[in-house]
Design a protein around this motif. Structure first.
Motif, mmCIF file in Angstrom:
data_model
loop_
_atom_site.group_PDB
_atom_site.id
_atom_site.type_symbol
_atom_site.label_atom_id
_atom_site.label_comp_id
_atom_site.label_asym_id
_atom_site.label_seq_id
_atom_site.Cartn_x
_atom_site.Cartn_y
_atom_site.Cartn_z
ATOM 1 N N PRO A 1 0.827 -1.237 -0.178
ATOM 2 C CA PRO A 1 -0.181 -0.202 0.061
ATOM 3 C C PRO A 1 0.832 1.275 0.047
ATOM 4 C CG PRO A 1 -0.838 -1.594 1.721
ATOM 5 C CD PRO A 1 0.283 -2.293 1.085
ATOM 6 N N GLU A 2 1.934 1.193 0.777
ATOM 7 C CA GLU A 2 2.621 2.447 0.849
ATOM 8 C C GLU A 2 3.358 2.801 -0.375
ATOM 9 O OE1 GLU A 2 5.277 2.265 3.912
ATOM 10 O OE2 GLU A 2 3.915 2.039 5.553
ATOM 11 N N GLU A 3 4.237 1.557 -1.015
ATOM 12 C CA GLU A 3 4.664 1.838 -2.410
ATOM 13 C C GLU A 3 3.527 2.059 -3.399
ATOM 14 O OE1 GLU A 3 7.887 -0.961 -3.112
ATOM 15 O OE2 GLU A 3 8.937 0.086 -1.381
ATOM 16 N N GLU A 4 2.478 1.651 -3.373
ATOM 17 C CA GLU A 4 1.446 2.187 -4.635
ATOM 18 C C GLU A 4 1.173 3.478 -4.539
ATOM 19 O OE1 GLU A 4 -2.970 0.685 -5.761
ATOM 20 O OE2 GLU A 4 -2.566 0.845 -3.612
ATOM 21 N N ALA A 5 1.306 3.933 -3.158
ATOM 22 C CA ALA A 5 0.838 5.570 -2.993
ATOM 23 C C ALA A 5 2.128 6.186 -3.645
ATOM 24 C CB ALA A 5 0.514 5.944 -1.725
ATOM 25 N N ARG A 6 3.223 5.747 -3.432
ATOM 26 C CA ARG A 6 4.517 6.239 -3.833
ATOM 27 C C ARG A 6 4.452 6.377 -5.461
ATOM 28 N NH1 ARG A 6 10.325 5.267 -1.777
ATOM 29 N NH2 ARG A 6 10.392 7.471 -2.494
ATOM 30 N N LEU A 7 3.936 5.134 -5.993
ATOM 31 C CA LEU A 7 4.118 5.263 -7.605
ATOM 32 C C LEU A 7 2.988 6.080 -8.134
ATOM 33 C CD1 LEU A 7 4.260 1.139 -8.046
ATOM 34 C CD2 LEU A 7 5.725 2.967 -8.738
ATOM 35 N N ARG A 8 1.961 6.293 -7.216
ATOM 36 C CA ARG A 8 1.033 7.380 -7.847
ATOM 37 C C ARG A 8 1.530 8.818 -7.662
ATOM 38 N NH1 ARG A 8 -4.491 5.937 -8.404
ATOM 39 N NH2 ARG A 8 -4.969 3.927 -7.364
ATOM 40 N N ASP A 9 2.466 8.974 -6.872
ATOM 41 C CA ASP A 9 2.962 10.479 -6.603
ATOM 42 C C ASP A 9 3.794 11.052 -7.888
ATOM 43 O OD1 ASP A 9 3.830 12.627 -5.432
ATOM 44 O OD2 ASP A 9 5.009 11.753 -3.847
ATOM 45 N N PRO A 10 3.554 12.131 -8.247
ATOM 46 C CA PRO A 10 4.465 12.600 -9.596
ATOM 47 C C PRO A 10 5.543 13.080 -9.070
ATOM 48 C CG PRO A 10 2.027 13.680 -9.234
ATOM 49 C CD PRO A 10 2.028 12.862 -8.256
ATOM 50 N N GLU A 11 5.649 13.290 -7.876
ATOM 51 C CA GLU A 11 7.229 13.819 -7.264
ATOM 52 C C GLU A 11 7.944 12.491 -7.452
ATOM 53 O OE1 GLU A 11 9.529 15.738 -3.509
ATOM 54 O OE2 GLU A 11 7.238 15.817 -3.638
ATOM 55 N N TYR A 12 7.575 11.289 -6.788
ATOM 56 C CA TYR A 12 8.302 10.149 -6.843
ATOM 57 C C TYR A 12 8.558 9.774 -8.404
ATOM 58 C CZ TYR A 12 9.827 5.206 -6.276
ATOM 59 O OH TYR A 12 10.454 4.110 -6.466
ATOM 60 N N GLN A 13 7.653 9.719 -9.104
ATOM 61 C CA GLN A 13 7.826 9.382 -10.451
ATOM 62 C C GLN A 13 8.855 10.263 -11.096
ATOM 63 O OE1 GLN A 13 4.334 9.468 -12.844
ATOM 64 N NE2 GLN A 13 3.146 7.767 -11.699
ATOM 65 N N THR A 14 9.019 11.596 -10.878
ATOM 66 C CA THR A 14 9.980 12.325 -11.407
ATOM 67 C C THR A 14 11.482 11.954 -10.745
ATOM 68 O OG1 THR A 14 8.614 14.350 -11.489
ATOM 69 C CG2 THR A 14 10.867 14.891 -11.330
ATOM 70 N N GLN A 15 11.667 11.764 -9.373
ATOM 71 C CA GLN A 15 12.751 11.243 -9.092
ATOM 72 C C GLN A 15 13.390 9.802 -9.684
ATOM 73 O OE1 GLN A 15 11.974 11.259 -4.762
ATOM 74 N NE2 GLN A 15 12.218 13.367 -4.526
ATOM 75 N N LEU A 16 12.479 8.860 -9.658
ATOM 76 C CA LEU A 16 12.762 7.713 -10.247
ATOM 77 C C LEU A 16 13.180 7.988 -11.837
ATOM 78 C CD1 LEU A 16 12.582 4.712 -10.010
ATOM 79 C CD2 LEU A 16 10.371 4.512 -10.931
ATOM 80 N N VAL A 17 12.489 8.874 -12.586
ATOM 81 C CA VAL A 17 12.906 9.148 -13.902
ATOM 82 C C VAL A 17 14.392 9.637 -13.821
ATOM 83 C CG1 VAL A 17 12.411 10.355 -15.964
ATOM 84 C CG2 VAL A 17 10.577 9.196 -14.785
ATOM 85 N N GLN A 18 14.666 10.428 -13.087
ATOM 86 C CA GLN A 18 15.875 11.141 -13.012
ATOM 87 C C GLN A 18 16.964 10.016 -12.672
ATOM 88 O OE1 GLN A 18 16.242 14.455 -9.987
ATOM 89 N NE2 GLN A 18 18.243 14.738 -10.569
ATOM 90 N N ALA A 19 16.725 9.227 -11.573
ATOM 91 C CA ALA A 19 17.507 8.129 -11.240
ATOM 92 C C ALA A 19 17.904 7.332 -12.658
ATOM 93 C CB ALA A 19 17.107 7.305 -10.053
#
Length: 453
Positions: A414-432
């Motif tokens: 549940p916590e990581e699903e919420a992170r996957l929804r989060d545009p900020e986390y998506q941006t950080q992941l894309v940058q990585a």
């Protein structure tokens, strides 16, 4: 009385053998789905019993006529008419009617000449029997040429922007100074210094790229980005209903856009919308653009919601590096069964044979790439395991392209699903991901392309 009982028993046994749906009124429609895409459009008719069909292509105008046996026209089947989108590149419209008793005729009006593939799929996962129509273009576009032209257009637009700015600056220099308020009306205004006239921006033609630049464009570093699953195959689903196929497409699209801003790099998506791409076709797409890397993006799932953390996988010619890696590979390799592949397609068997030619060098380079990407992902979130794992992922079997599969997080947590929804986390992941790819190329410069596809 005895003979009647015997007859009734025989009829009952026959009903069990044939199935109640086919004995009575034939199959019933469960759902009708239409998946439009630039590559092809898929139409799926799901039913509670197998369907058989006959079809033919007609011209002037182009249309596909399909007669489906054992069916009565129902509201569920009529739904197909309203499921066709106006922007579907292949289907202009659909008509449905009861052609004969227990024979439904579908007429698919086509926007272009197509090469249809029609096949059936056995029940799997959440699906019952499926009758599938895949409408492919008769002429496949050249994806590498499209990438090169896209890069040329971007560079010419950048050159035009520079010229526009320069023209605006020169225009400001040549503009007459404002008339002082104290100047006498009888005195003529002072003439500004003579400056060479500059045509307005809309009349300027960007200078063509020199041959050297053209050569660089033809030697682009191409990264193939593969959003997992899609269309009929939703992938894993989170506790709140987030589908893997949707979130990985968002991440992949952002990664493509970021890579396209980097000098001499271009990215290609194996799918850019919600449609299914077979595993061997994903690899073929990467090879058609002569990709230098292949990055498949997924969102993990496990039987317990406690599992968490990102992972990176490379191919293994031997056994998997862990039981979890083997389980993950088996789950991802089952995508073809869920998404639906025409096993009679000629290209599929040829490609599967080719995929068994994966080399030790490809795996070595894949591990280098995976190490760089894993190191960067670890900066933005928890890792499931601190090293690149290996298993027999079918989608990583390009014999000449370093390939990794990134499980971005556990969507079942549940916590990581919420992170996957989060545009900020998506941006950080894309940058990585982008930094990891850049670091790989900085240490392993790509050689000049010599292979022909």
């Amino acid at each position: 009385m005895t003979s009647r009982r015997t007859a009734l028993r025989s009829m009952g046994a026959l009903a069990l053998l044939i199935g109640h749906g086919k004995l009575a009124f034939g199959a019933s429609i469960v759902a009708v789905r239409v998946w439009p895409a630039a590559d092809y459009t898929r139409v799926t008719i799901e039913s509670d019993a197998p369907l058989s069909q006959k079809h033919r292509l007609l011209e002037n105008p182009n249309r596909l006529v399909i007669d489906i046996d054992g069916l009565e026209l129902s509201p569920a089947l009529r739904d197909i008419v309203g499921k066709v989108r106006a922007d579907d590149p292949f289907i202009a419209g659909v008509r449905a009617g009861q052609n004969q008793p227990r024979v439904v005729r579908l007429v698919i009006d086509l926007k272009q000449a197509t090469a249809p593939q029609l096949f059936t799929l056995e029940p799997v996962a959440a699906y019952q029997h499926r009758l599938v129509f895949d409408l492919y273009p008769t002429q496949e576009h050249d994806p590498l040429l499209a990438l090169i032209r896209d890069k040329e257009a971007a560079e010419q637009q950048a050159a035009k922007s520079v010229q526009d700015a320069l023209g605006e600056f020169i225009g400001k220099i040549g503009a007459p100074p404002p008339t002082p308020p104290y100047a006498a009306a009888s005195n003529p205004p002072l003439k500004p210094p003579t400056v060479a006239a500059t045509p307005p921006p809309e009349q300027q033609t960007p200078a063509p790229l020199p041959p050297a630049a053209q050569g660089k464009i033809d030697r682009l570093i191409v990264v193939a980005i593969d959003p997992g699953h899609g269309g009929e195959d939703p992938g894993a689903s989170g506790p709140s209903g987030l589908h893997e196929k949707d979130v990985v497409l968002q991440i992949a699209t952002q990664l493509r856009d970021r890579i396209n801003t980097l000098p001499n790099m271009r990215a290609m998506l194996t799918r850019d919308a919600d449609f299914f791409v077979p595993l061997h076709e994903r690899v073929r797409k990467a090879r058609r653009v002569q990709a230098d890397l292949f990055v498949s993006i997924h969102a993990d799932a496990f039987i317990t919601p406690a599992a968490r953390g990102a992972s990176v996988f490379a191919l293994s010619q031997g056994g998997a590096t862990s039981a979890a890696a083997r389980w993950m590979a088996n789950r991802e390799n089952a995508a073809d069964n869920v998404g639906g592949v025409n096993i009679d397609a000629k290209d599929a068997n040829v490609m599967r044979a080719l995929l068994d030619m994966s080399t030790t060098a490809q795996i070595r380079d894949s591990l280098k790439l995976g190490g760089e990407v894993l190191g960067q992902i670890g900066r933005v979130g928890k890792l499931h395991k601190g090293s690149v794992e290996q298993a027999g992922f079918a989608v990583l079997k390009a014999p000449d392209i370093p390939s990794i599969l990134v499980e971005s997080a556990f969507i079942s947590n549940p916590e990581e699903e919420a992170r996957l929804r989060d545009p900020e986390y998506q941006t950080q992941l894309v940058q990585a991901l982008a930094i990891g790819i850049q670091r790989y190329f900085a240490k392993n410069p790509p050689l000049a392309r010599s292979r022909q596809l």
